[in-house]
Design a protein around this motif. Sequence first.
Motif, PDB file in Angstrom:
ATOM      1  N   HIS B  18     -37.989  30.587  57.394  1.00  0.00           N
ATOM      2  CA  HIS B  18     -36.497  30.366  57.742  1.00  0.00           C
ATOM      3  C   HIS B  18     -36.510  29.676  59.252  1.00  0.00           C
ATOM      4  N   TYR B  19     -35.661  28.799  59.282  1.00  0.00           N
ATOM      5  CA  TYR B  19     -35.995  28.249  61.043  1.00  0.00           C
ATOM      6  C   TYR B  19     -34.319  28.283  61.384  1.00  0.00           C
ATOM      7  N   ARG B  20     -34.483  28.715  62.956  1.00  0.00           N
ATOM      8  CA  ARG B  20     -32.971  28.518  63.389  1.00  0.00           C
ATOM      9  C   ARG B  20     -32.893  27.348  63.792  1.00  0.00           C
ATOM     10  N   THR B  21     -31.612  26.785  63.649  1.00  0.00           N
ATOM     11  CA  THR B  21     -31.231  25.684  64.343  1.00  0.00           C
ATOM     12  C   THR B  21     -29.937  25.909  64.883  1.00  0.00           C
ATOM     13  N   VAL B  25     -29.150  28.279  59.888  1.00  0.00           N
ATOM     14  CA  VAL B  25     -30.384  28.511  59.445  1.00  0.00           C
ATOM     15  C   VAL B  25     -31.120  27.730  58.184  1.00  0.00           C
ATOM     16  N   VAL B  26     -32.156  26.942  58.274  1.00  0.00           N
ATOM     17  CA  VAL B  26     -32.812  26.189  57.359  1.00  0.00           C
ATOM     18  C   VAL B  26     -33.796  26.953  56.684  1.00  0.00           C
ATOM     19  N   ARG B  27     -33.479  27.180  55.370  1.00  0.00           N
ATOM     20  CA  ARG B  27     -34.379  28.051  54.709  1.00  0.00           C
ATOM     21  C   ARG B  27     -35.397  27.159  53.943  1.00  0.00           C
ATOM     22  N   ALA B  28     -36.302  26.678  54.802  1.00  0.00           N
ATOM     23  CA  ALA B  28     -37.408  25.677  54.396  1.00  0.00           C
ATOM     24  C   ALA B  28     -38.364  26.240  52.863  1.00  0.00           C
ATOM     25  N   VAL B  29     -38.695  27.370  53.199  1.00  0.00           N
ATOM     26  CA  VAL B  29     -39.386  28.242  52.125  1.00  0.00           C
ATOM     27  C   VAL B  29     -38.608  29.349  51.735  1.00  0.00           C
ATOM     28  N   ASP B  30     -38.077  29.348  50.515  1.00  0.00           N
ATOM     29  CA  ASP B  30     -37.145  30.530  50.266  1.00  0.00           C
ATOM     30  C   ASP B  30     -37.587  31.341  48.843  1.00  0.00           C
ATOM     31  N   ASP B  31     -38.468  32.237  48.961  1.00  0.00           N
ATOM     32  CA  ASP B  31     -38.765  32.935  48.087  1.00  0.00           C
ATOM     33  C   ASP B  31     -39.792  32.214  47.100  1.00  0.00           C
ATOM     34  N   VAL B  32     -40.903  31.926  47.522  1.00  0.00           N
ATOM     35  CA  VAL B  32     -41.919  31.514  46.753  1.00  0.00           C
ATOM     36  C   VAL B  32     -43.128  32.316  46.290  1.00  0.00           C
ATOM     37  N   SER B  33     -43.380  32.349  45.062  1.00  0.00           N
ATOM     38  CA  SER B  33     -44.482  33.030  44.561  1.00  0.00           C
ATOM     39  C   SER B  33     -45.229  32.399  43.678  1.00  0.00           C
ATOM     40  N   LYS B  57     -47.612  26.381  56.578  1.00  0.00           N
ATOM     41  CA  LYS B  57     -47.543  27.073  57.816  1.00  0.00           C
ATOM     42  C   LYS B  57     -47.165  28.423  57.794  1.00  0.00           C
ATOM     43  N   ALA B  58     -46.504  28.922  56.581  1.00  0.00           N
ATOM     44  CA  ALA B  58     -46.336  30.121  56.383  1.00  0.00           C
ATOM     45  C   ALA B  58     -47.441  31.058  55.832  1.00  0.00           C
ATOM     46  N   LEU B  59     -48.377  30.534  55.099  1.00  0.00           N
ATOM     47  CA  LEU B  59     -49.554  30.541  54.613  1.00  0.00           C
ATOM     48  C   LEU B  59     -50.592  31.209  55.692  1.00  0.00           C
ATOM     49  N   LEU B  60     -50.740  30.204  56.798  1.00  0.00           N
ATOM     50  CA  LEU B  60     -51.647  30.569  57.697  1.00  0.00           C
ATOM     51  C   LEU B  60     -50.965  30.935  59.035  1.00  0.00           C
ATOM     52  N   ARG B  61     -49.730  31.544  58.763  1.00  0.00           N
ATOM     53  CA  ARG B  61     -49.153  32.394  59.629  1.00  0.00           C
ATOM     54  C   ARG B  61     -49.121  31.624  61.131  1.00  0.00           C
ATOM     55  N   ILE B  62     -48.673  30.332  61.065  1.00  0.00           N
ATOM     56  CA  ILE B  62     -48.389  29.674  62.126  1.00  0.00           C
ATOM     57  C   ILE B  62     -47.081  28.970  62.216  1.00  0.00           C
ATOM     58  N   PRO B  63     -45.972  29.903  62.052  1.00  0.00           N
ATOM     59  CA  PRO B  63     -44.665  29.513  62.115  1.00  0.00           C
ATOM     60  C   PRO B  63     -44.324  28.567  63.515  1.00  0.00           C
ATOM     61  N   PRO B  64     -43.504  27.885  63.687  1.00  0.00           N
ATOM     62  CA  PRO B  64     -43.122  27.415  64.639  1.00  0.00           C
ATOM     63  C   PRO B  64     -42.278  28.140  65.666  1.00  0.00           C
ATOM     64  N   GLN B  68     -36.847  31.784  62.278  1.00  0.00           N
ATOM     65  CA  GLN B  68     -35.779  32.861  62.196  1.00  0.00           C
ATOM     66  C   GLN B  68     -36.624  34.172  61.434  1.00  0.00           C
ATOM     67  N   GLU B  69     -37.281  33.799  60.399  1.00  0.00           N
ATOM     68  CA  GLU B  69     -37.768  34.726  59.574  1.00  0.00           C
ATOM     69  C   GLU B  69     -39.164  34.094  58.745  1.00  0.00           C
ATOM     70  N   CYS B  70     -40.186  34.980  58.721  1.00  0.00           N
ATOM     71  CA  CYS B  70     -41.398  34.459  58.071  1.00  0.00           C
ATOM     72  C   CYS B  70     -41.943  35.794  57.400  1.00  0.00           C
ATOM     73  N   SER B  71     -41.488  36.048  56.179  1.00  0.00           N
ATOM     74  CA  SER B  71     -41.871  37.049  55.753  1.00  0.00           C
ATOM     75  C   SER B  71     -42.511  37.012  54.068  1.00  0.00           C
ATOM     76  N   GLY B  72     -42.854  37.868  53.555  1.00  0.00           N
ATOM     77  CA  GLY B  72     -43.401  37.712  52.212  1.00  0.00           C
ATOM     78  C   GLY B  72     -44.774  38.577  52.194  1.00  0.00           C
ATOM     79  N   LYS B  73     -45.421  38.537  50.787  1.00  0.00           N
ATOM     80  CA  LYS B  73     -46.586  39.273  50.643  1.00  0.00           C
ATOM     81  C   LYS B  73     -47.632  38.163  50.315  1.00  0.00           C
TER      82      LYS B  73
END
Lengths: 329, 327
Positions: B18-21, B25-33, B57-64, B68-73
């Motif tokens: 999620h991005y802060r703007t 909040v922009v929920r660009a990736v929102d609970d993807v499995s 970006k989330a998978l490679l752990r390179i959030p801008p 706001q939030e970068c999480s998941g397993k």
Amino acid sequence: MTGDNEIVVSVRDLHTWFELRRWGIVRVGNVRAVDGISFDLKRGESVAFVGESGCGKSTLARTLLGLHIPTSGKVFFEGINMQELDRKGLLDYRARVGFVQQDPYGALPPFMDVRRILREPLIIHGVGDRKEQESRIRESMEDVRLSPPEEFLHKFPHMLSGGQQQRVVIARALMLKPSMIIADEPVSMLDASVRVEILNLLRNIQKTRQLTLAFITHDLSTVRYFAERVFVMYAGRIVEKSTVDNLLEHPAHPYTRALLDALPDPDPENAARMRELPSGEPPSLIDPPSGCRFHPRCPHAIKGLCEVDIPPDFEPGEGHTAACWLHRQ
Amino acid sequence: MPETLTDTLLRVEGLKLHYRTRNGVVRAVDDVSFDIRRNEAVVVLGESGCGKSSLAKALLRIPPRNTQECSGKVWLNGTDIMGMNEEKFRKEVRWSEISMVMQAAMNALNPVVRVGEQVAEPLCLHRGWSSERALKHAAGIFSLVGIPNDFMRRYPFELSGGMRQRAVLAMALVTEPSLVILDEPTSALDVLTQANIMNVLKRIKREMGTSFILITHDVSTSSEIADRVALMYAGQLVEFSNADDFFRNPAHPYSRLLMASVPRLRQVIRPEHIPGQPPSMLSVPEGCRFADRCPSRFERCVKNPDLLKINGDREVRCWLYEKGLKS
Ligand SMILES: Nc1ncnc2c1ncn2[C@@H]1O[C@H](COP(=O)(O)OP(=O)(O)OP(=O)(O)O)[C@@H](O)[C@H]1O
Ligand SMILES: Nc1ncnc2c1ncn2[C@@H]1O[C@H](COP(=O)(O)OP(=O)(O)OP(=O)(O)O)[C@@H](O)[C@H]1O
Ligand SMILES: [Mg+2]
Ligand SMILES: [Mg+2]
């Protein structure tokens, strides 16, 4: 001159070469990016330019826009020789010809937000007061489906997705309500649905305003619906010119056929096999092959002819030309 | 363990970015499995702005920076790589196990460094190899992606677009990672070069056993390599199917409309765009995110469905597929 056949743009034996220097001083040759191109564009028609990367499409577009000075040859816009335009003439010309630049990210100034980017052409050309400018900005944002505008007006280019950036570039080209648009791969970063939507949009504006549309594309599967004619470029030249249907049903130049064969349809069978492609790389534009420039890659090259003589435009059908010896009469 | 488990290379659960703007909040990736098998190509399709690049970006752990939030397993070969500290992740995962070709990467090559050195660099950086050894190894990768070896001494501007794209591909492959993420690797290229790159990817997949996540909006090109297709809509997966089913018999109403918007060269079917627009990523609706544009919408759609399993291996986020409604 009026009606369907009024010629808006006329290009005659156009050459745009770039001087190539080593260490900035020693001249080592010329990149012949546009090397002998002639064509006419009629008012209200849409023409697609296709061809491999580096074949000179963008250089041609930029030369038409007056951003490159041609090495030789002429470009006429509504009968006026572009090289004779003074600064004011050129400014007017740029207001009447919209440009959608390739590579949207590079085309957008990083330090301006969307509102400012879209206002810029209005400021430069002194159009409207602030209120009118604002409504025009919103209108063209709606046109390219950047809506609601509030969500995007304050964003800087890096906060937009690739496709959103591309739509900002298109919106900017529409701001001054031009009479011609030159679009350099205007939809390359868009998904199929938005691509169809934007092409429909350009197509509608083009038809209702009798706008001339020259667009560069790689996507031969959409040209059927969005262009009247197609020009196929190879290594700085136009090798085939035809109406769309004719080109898709009866491609005349072996290069055009190779392009069509390379284009997949969405079919799961594709993954199971390698695609047959012409061997080799596009030729050097500094020292292009003799004769027909496609001959080193051409499966039909005629020995003793194709590598020797440059093929002129033959006419395999009405309104259809192909620079290929296979079609000599 | 059942075969399907040992076969899994990457398992992703509840991934969020999620991005802060300024506007929220922009929920660009929102609970993807989802999961990816060994030597499998998963294509991620979806319209512009739906969150495909953000997913990578989330998978490679390179959030801008404005994240706001970068999480998941995320598990790679059973190892939790989201919980890992950054140091370990950088050493053991990024590039060495999962590498990426960024959107427009071919324009981001360093203009003043020879491409051979750039391609070899990850080896020096991540494995501490000498540049001589790295260059020698890189030469093999250059042949694999179809760049003549003498091009290694050239600078990026001396290469065509297609060659530059191959060079960034080589850079992602040089550490022989088990997963390569490709973000729009061919959308800036002409059809011949595109077809050429797809041939190269097919060969690499066959010869190196690599898995791919291919992010693209080009449905036709994606069919050149897809084993399975993940379709995203407004930050979520809406369908995850094997390629045969997806291309021939798309299940989600959005998938069906998407396929109808794809122009075909060999058939004259006028492509239709999908009316309406995706919801604002700032305030996604409670219910199904596609409902507004969906021709099959019904009462159930005021709630957002989960991904439902159909026909064994397909997943669809649509109430139509709830038990008994449709098979
Ligand atoms: N300013 C310049 N100086 C020197 N060479 C140039 C310049 N601009 C373009 N070129 C060269 O001219 C040739 C044609 O480039 P151009 O950008 O017109 O190709 P293109 O057909 O638009 O390719 P693409 O599909 O990749 O956009 C290329 O070899 C390019 O390297
Ligand atoms: N750094 C950022 N700050 C705020 N919003 C962002 C940022 N990066 C992306 N976004 C927004 O997040 C959403 C998803 O963006 P993303 O780049 O993941 O889309 P995408 O699916 O890759 O699109 P495309 O196909 O156009 O590349 C978009 O609405 C975009 O505007
Ligand atoms: Mg170009
Ligand atoms: Mg993206």
